[in-house]
Enzyme design. Sequence first.
Site: not given
Length: 568
Positions: A37, A59, A122-123, A420, A450, A477, A479, A483
């Site tokens: 708004d 966003e 608001h916000h 990253g 994925d 693959n 996941g 990591e």
Amino acid sequence: MTDIRTRELRRPVDVAEYLFRRLHEVGIRSVHGVPGDYNLVALDYMSQCGLRWVGNCNELNAGYAADGYARVNGIAALVTTFGVGELSAINAIAGSYSEFVPVIHIVGQPHTRSQKDGMLLHHTLGNGDYNAFASMSSGISTTMARLNEPHEIATLIDNAIRECWIRSRPVYITLPTDMVSRKIEGERLETSIDLSQPPNDPEKEDYVVEVVLKYLHAAQRPVILVDACAIRHRVLEEVHDLVESSGLPTFVAPMGKGAVNETHRCYGGVYAGTGSNPGVREQVESSDLILSIGAIKSDFNTAGFSYRTGQLNTIDFHSTYVRVRYSEYPDINMKGVLRKVIQRMGPLQRNAVQRISNTLPGQEQGSSEQTVTHAWLWPTVGQWLQENDIVITETGTANFGIWDTRFPSGVTAISQVLWGSIGYSVGACQGAALAAKEQGNRRTVLFVGDGSLQLTLQEVSTMIRNNLNPIIFVICNEGYTIERYIHGWDQSYNDIQAWDIKGIPIAFGAKDRYKGYRVTARDELTKLFADKTFCSAPYLQLVELHMPREDAPAGLKVTARETATRNK
């Protein structure tokens, strides 16, 4: 007609019109963001200024998309609303700041009187502080323009856009609701914003050039190493001329992929320390002089800080300084220095470079194996890519795998190696594909895991809504592979829920402007790469590319190992 146009510009114009006309002037044609708004009335001005509203799903994705658009188009704009909107985008803007990407972030704010009175709107945080969110953005914006006073608004807008372009980093512009339609003088629009790089001091520039040439002529085994800031600070023309004129062996860092024509006779490949091809590593690290252009020596860009090069044998060229061995020359831009080095260079000692090709590794040649592995995939991708493609790779296996691909000429590579942020590439793909469409529909190709896809998948909906035609390869693959290699190989936090990925665009309303594929074998991918319709990218296409969970590019394994060690 000219007289009519001149009179039109001399009339007072609304602030929003002035701002959006300036965006159009610097080459922006589409604006990303989410309506709220506090920015709605401003959005009404876009079409009359020649701009197109994209409209993103959130966003954060809009910020990623603006980043991708800027990397192809040269500059981008993002519009969010006060507080909830701008804070959702702040991660993406931080990534653009980190990686020198010029994004103009425009934030619709409450009425200036409401701000002065500290009204409980608001916000807000409920404490009357209307500066909190701008303060959060100040550290990731090269300029802050608060459009609160009509008499200074035009100057603030012009300065912010110029700084965004010159410094190649985000700027932050606030647009309160009561300023949107305030009148300011339009005559200033007759004069374009000066986007030229401030010239170096001639005497200082000449001195630095002579110092560079002294060491360059004395070197027996000089090489050129090009990185991301050569792209961001717009010295690719100088880089190309330097490579052509000098004939020196030329390499790129991972973030510099695409900065050099990889079909050129001097191109030798990607240098990333211990993550490099052995021949590349040997030639770079045995050199007695490295002309390093636009380096960003981050952990992932150097395969875990595994560079084995010394400053004593390095000349660093940057946007704000040049460092020759251990002597630094501040306040001097590399563009002018490189141009004079090229003009005055003369004959140099040259060494042969090992030509890079997309030939499969020896163990893969003639193999009857059908499992799609990274060692087989990336050279094969290199054989399939076309000139002027835009290739986007997500942080993870794709970012590291693309090191082993030799590009055709004119390819633009997009990745987020330094910041990253997982999921970046999907939003960036939307922005890049839109910029490509505006430039004449260059083919846009995305490689994403994925796991990463699940964070920002909604932007596929935005692609469909805007009739964009990227080819998206989802590396399935099971996941978060990068990591797993760092820590927690069998831990549940590195697992994801399996999705019917190729069916998702249908749920987004793709209908007949979409085709999905499921690839589990090499022959299937080879057949797809030979399909002329698939290669022509007539509509959005998504390929589920199933690969072994434990497989990863060599560069990722090296970097993950170094990261795990540092984390301890």
